[in-house]
Design a protein around this motif. Structure first.
Motif, PDB file in Angstrom:
ATOM      1  N   GLY A  90       0.894  -1.707   0.132  1.00 44.34           N
ATOM      2  CA  GLY A  90       0.247  -0.127   0.431  1.00 44.34           C
ATOM      3  C   GLY A  90       0.631   1.352   0.275  1.00 44.34           C
ATOM      4  O   GLY A  90       0.461   2.631   0.253  1.00 44.34           O
ATOM      5  N   LYS A  91       2.226   1.064  -0.370  1.00 50.48           N
ATOM      6  CA  LYS A  91       2.991   2.108  -0.130  1.00 50.48           C
ATOM      7  C   LYS A  91       3.357   2.866  -1.379  1.00 50.48           C
ATOM      8  O   LYS A  91       3.384   2.632  -2.676  1.00 50.48           O
ATOM      9  N   PRO A  92       2.617   4.057  -1.949  1.00 49.57           N
ATOM     10  CA  PRO A  92       2.956   4.719  -3.227  1.00 49.57           C
ATOM     11  C   PRO A  92       4.791   4.819  -3.801  1.00 49.57           C
ATOM     12  O   PRO A  92       5.084   4.764  -2.896  1.00 49.57           O
ATOM     13  N   VAL A  93       4.449   4.733  -4.872  1.00 51.23           N
ATOM     14  CA  VAL A  93       6.302   4.315  -5.252  1.00 51.23           C
ATOM     15  C   VAL A  93       6.536   4.899  -5.891  1.00 51.23           C
ATOM     16  O   VAL A  93       5.850   5.079  -7.730  1.00 51.23           O
ATOM     17  N   LEU A  94       8.081   5.569  -6.457  1.00 51.35           N
ATOM     18  CA  LEU A  94       8.399   6.447  -7.172  1.00 51.35           C
ATOM     19  C   LEU A  94      10.241   5.797  -7.789  1.00 51.35           C
ATOM     20  O   LEU A  94      10.489   5.031  -7.530  1.00 51.35           O
ATOM     21  N   VAL A  95       9.369   4.422  -9.001  1.00 56.42           N
ATOM     22  CA  VAL A  95      10.527   3.942  -9.902  1.00 56.42           C
ATOM     23  C   VAL A  95      11.726   4.469 -10.273  1.00 56.42           C
ATOM     24  O   VAL A  95      11.461   4.696 -12.001  1.00 56.42           O
ATOM     25  N   GLU A  96      12.779   4.552 -10.188  1.00 51.36           N
ATOM     26  CA  GLU A  96      13.840   5.008 -10.680  1.00 51.36           C
ATOM     27  C   GLU A  96      13.638   4.431 -12.853  1.00 51.36           C
ATOM     28  O   GLU A  96      13.248   3.449 -12.964  1.00 51.36           O
ATOM     29  N   LYS A  97      14.200   5.407 -13.495  1.00 55.33           N
ATOM     30  CA  LYS A  97      13.983   4.802 -14.911  1.00 55.33           C
ATOM     31  C   LYS A  97      15.525   3.634 -14.974  1.00 55.33           C
ATOM     32  O   LYS A  97      16.392   3.598 -14.096  1.00 55.33           O
ATOM     33  N   PRO A  98      15.571   2.479 -15.947  1.00 55.20           N
ATOM     34  CA  PRO A  98      13.928   2.428 -16.659  1.00 55.20           C
ATOM     35  C   PRO A  98      12.674   1.996 -15.399  1.00 55.20           C
ATOM     36  O   PRO A  98      13.315   1.240 -14.553  1.00 55.20           O
ATOM     37  N   PHE A  99      11.904   1.658 -15.339  1.00 54.80           N
ATOM     38  CA  PHE A  99      10.857   1.642 -14.406  1.00 54.80           C
ATOM     39  C   PHE A  99      10.860  -0.055 -14.357  1.00 54.80           C
ATOM     40  O   PHE A  99      10.302  -0.654 -13.234  1.00 54.80           O
ATOM     41  N   ALA A 100      10.933  -0.720 -15.462  1.00 55.05           N
ATOM     42  CA  ALA A 100      11.300  -2.308 -15.310  1.00 55.05           C
ATOM     43  C   ALA A 100      12.883  -2.693 -16.613  1.00 55.05           C
ATOM     44  O   ALA A 100      12.775  -1.614 -17.379  1.00 55.05           O
ATOM     45  N   MET A 101      12.537  -3.799 -16.818  1.00 53.27           N
ATOM     46  CA  MET A 101      13.342  -4.216 -17.978  1.00 53.27           C
ATOM     47  C   MET A 101      12.428  -4.769 -19.031  1.00 53.27           C
ATOM     48  O   MET A 101      13.192  -5.381 -19.796  1.00 53.27           O
ATOM     49  N   SER A 102      11.493  -4.287 -19.262  1.00 55.67           N
ATOM     50  CA  SER A 102      10.467  -5.069 -20.281  1.00 55.67           C
ATOM     51  C   SER A 102       8.851  -3.922 -20.112  1.00 55.67           C
ATOM     52  O   SER A 102       8.557  -3.803 -18.978  1.00 55.67           O
ATOM     53  N   ALA A 103       8.826  -4.379 -21.438  1.00 54.19           N
ATOM     54  CA  ALA A 103       7.648  -4.024 -21.613  1.00 54.19           C
ATOM     55  C   ALA A 103       6.434  -4.393 -20.562  1.00 54.19           C
ATOM     56  O   ALA A 103       5.663  -4.477 -20.187  1.00 54.19           O
ATOM     57  N   ALA A 104       6.963  -6.017 -20.930  1.00 50.79           N
ATOM     58  CA  ALA A 104       6.042  -6.770 -20.008  1.00 50.79           C
ATOM     59  C   ALA A 104       6.205  -6.616 -18.217  1.00 50.79           C
ATOM     60  O   ALA A 104       5.266  -6.339 -17.623  1.00 50.79           O
ATOM     61  N   GLU A 105       7.566  -6.200 -18.369  1.00 50.37           N
ATOM     62  CA  GLU A 105       7.239  -6.312 -17.108  1.00 50.37           C
ATOM     63  C   GLU A 105       6.670  -4.983 -16.248  1.00 50.37           C
ATOM     64  O   GLU A 105       6.038  -4.929 -15.091  1.00 50.37           O
ATOM     65  N   ALA A 106       6.406  -3.850 -16.666  1.00 50.33           N
ATOM     66  CA  ALA A 106       6.022  -2.776 -16.623  1.00 50.33           C
ATOM     67  C   ALA A 106       4.747  -2.880 -16.845  1.00 50.33           C
ATOM     68  O   ALA A 106       3.768  -1.795 -15.906  1.00 50.33           O
ATOM     69  N   ASP A 107       3.894  -3.537 -17.764  1.00 48.61           N
ATOM     70  CA  ASP A 107       2.635  -3.940 -17.809  1.00 48.61           C
ATOM     71  C   ASP A 107       2.015  -4.290 -16.519  1.00 48.61           C
ATOM     72  O   ASP A 107       1.198  -3.960 -16.168  1.00 48.61           O
ATOM     73  N   LYS A 108       3.016  -5.799 -16.113  1.00 44.13           N
ATOM     74  CA  LYS A 108       2.451  -6.100 -14.701  1.00 44.13           C
ATOM     75  C   LYS A 108       2.629  -5.100 -13.561  1.00 44.13           C
ATOM     76  O   LYS A 108       1.810  -5.032 -13.274  1.00 44.13           O
ATOM     77  N   VAL A 109       3.472  -4.050 -13.320  1.00 41.61           N
ATOM     78  CA  VAL A 109       3.594  -3.039 -12.430  1.00 41.61           C
ATOM     79  C   VAL A 109       2.219  -2.239 -12.333  1.00 41.61           C
ATOM     80  O   VAL A 109       1.660  -2.532 -11.019  1.00 41.61           O
ATOM     81  N   ARG A 110       2.028  -1.948 -13.885  1.00 37.67           N
ATOM     82  CA  ARG A 110       1.419  -1.085 -13.341  1.00 37.67           C
ATOM     83  C   ARG A 110      -0.275  -1.429 -13.649  1.00 37.67           C
ATOM     84  O   ARG A 110      -1.454  -0.539 -13.092  1.00 37.67           O
ATOM     85  N   ARG A 111      -0.592  -2.882 -14.296  1.00 29.76           N
ATOM     86  CA  ARG A 111      -1.831  -3.034 -13.710  1.00 29.76           C
ATOM     87  C   ARG A 111      -2.468  -3.721 -12.311  1.00 29.76           C
ATOM     88  O   ARG A 111      -3.004  -3.446 -11.697  1.00 29.76           O
ATOM     89  N   ALA A 112      -1.556  -3.599 -11.312  1.00 29.74           N
ATOM     90  CA  ALA A 112      -0.635  -4.074 -10.059  1.00 29.74           C
ATOM     91  C   ALA A 112      -1.033  -2.440  -9.250  1.00 29.74           C
ATOM     92  O   ALA A 112      -2.220  -2.654  -8.128  1.00 29.74           O
TER      93      ALA A 112
END
Length: 325
Positions: A90-112
């Motif tokens: 439940g903690k807001p998060v600011l993720v240093e770039k790159p947000f993830a290692m791939s678009a698939a990883e990033a989309d998983k975080v986005r959906r969560a």
């Protein structure tokens, strides 16, 4: 907000140090905690930045009641998993770039983040630098006319060290995710998702790409020409050229303090946007505003845009023969 937001920093590297230093320029935020896998590094960082809490594990910081929001400044491959852990807590998060290692990883975080209703944003600080924001306004006002070509160079000489994370494939090494992500963001922000891309790259002894030149192609003959390198110190300029003139962000463009306009149909002018600090406080202040307004996503840097940039980076990596993460 009745009190400053208490930031907890994962990682004690250079960027985390700069971010902590810049929080002094934010009225609504303070560096309250830091975590490292080494208690010695965490304690040294806490002493240097007058941080109250030093944790010898990332898990302990994320679970701590002394932290309101987490900044992730660890090596690239840890970003997605740590962001998911913050969201689950439940903690807001600011993720240093790159947000993830791939678009698939990033989309998983986005959906969560969307499912949980927890704020998450990539720390693409360039999007909030005043000179860059002025440039985007000038483009949107069609000061340059119809936009035709975007250029960006982000080449910074880095001495080769096979043990350093920049050259270690297991730690997400390579110039595209470390520096090239800025240039690709600039192209996306001005021209959108490209129809195709051509990429020329030089890989070094450890197998990671150390020098890249890319052309992103769009409809109506528009294009973005991007260069990024560990092997040379480039111009570090960014341009946007339209039918009326050219806009140039001064070096180092991704956190520069001035821009210029030139062209037959526009008045030659230089805009000064000097600021104190390193420039990380602008993104932090934006996060504070988003949380104060009850937002779970940034209107300036939405997660869908972050995923789109990583999708282009995935395509670029595939084009030069790098295996998917």
């Amino acid at each position: 907000m009745s009190r400053p937001l208490r930031w907890g920093l994962l990682g004690t590297g250079t960027i985390a140090s700069l971010f902590a230093e810049d929080l002094v320029h934010c009225d609504e935020g303070t560096c309250a905690a830091v975590a490292s896998r080494s208690s010695e590094r965490a304690e040294a960082f806490a002493e240097a930045h007058r941080t109250e809490h030093a944790f010898a594990s990332y898990d302990a910081l994320i679970a701590s009641d002394a932290v309101d929001i987490v900044y992730i400044g660890t090596p690239h491959p840890f970003h997605a998993a740590q962001a998911l852990q913050c969201i689950e807590a439940g903690k807001p998060v600011l993720v240093e770039k790159p947000f993830a290692m791939s678009a698939a990883e990033a989309d998983k975080v986005r959906r969560a983040a969307q499912r949980a209703g927890v704020f998450a944003m990539e720390a693409m600080w360039t999007a909030f630098i005043p000179a860059v924001q002025r440039a985007l306004v000038l483009v949107e006002q069609q000061t340059l006319g119809a936009l035709q070509t975007v250029r960006a160079d982000l080449s910074v000489r880095r001495p080769f060290d096979a043990a350093h994370r920049l050259y270690d494939p297991d730690l997400g090494g390579g110039v595209l995710l470390d520096l090239g992500v800025y240039a690709v963001w600039w192209a996306h922000r001005l021209l959108g998702t490209p129809a195709s891309c051509t990429v020329d790259a030089t890989c070094g002894a450890t197998g990671v790409e150390e020098d890249v030149t890319a052309t992103l192609s769009y409809n109506k003959g528009r294009e973005a020409v991007l260069t990024t390198s560990f092997r040379e110190q480039g111009t570090r300029l960014a341009h946007a050229t339209g039918t009326n003139g050219t806009l140039r962000l001064h070096a180092p463009w991704w956190h520069g303090q001035a821009l210029s306009l030139t062209g037959r149909s526009v008045d030659t002018e230089t805009y000064d946007h000097s600021f104190a600090g390193h420039g990380y406080h602008f993104e932090a202040q934006h996060v504070h505003e988003c949380l104060r307004e009850g937002r779970t996503e940034s209107p300036v840097l939405p997660l869908a845009d972050t995923v789109a940039v990583l999708h282009t980076l995935d395509e670029m990596r595939a084009t030069i023969g790098l295996e998917p993460w």
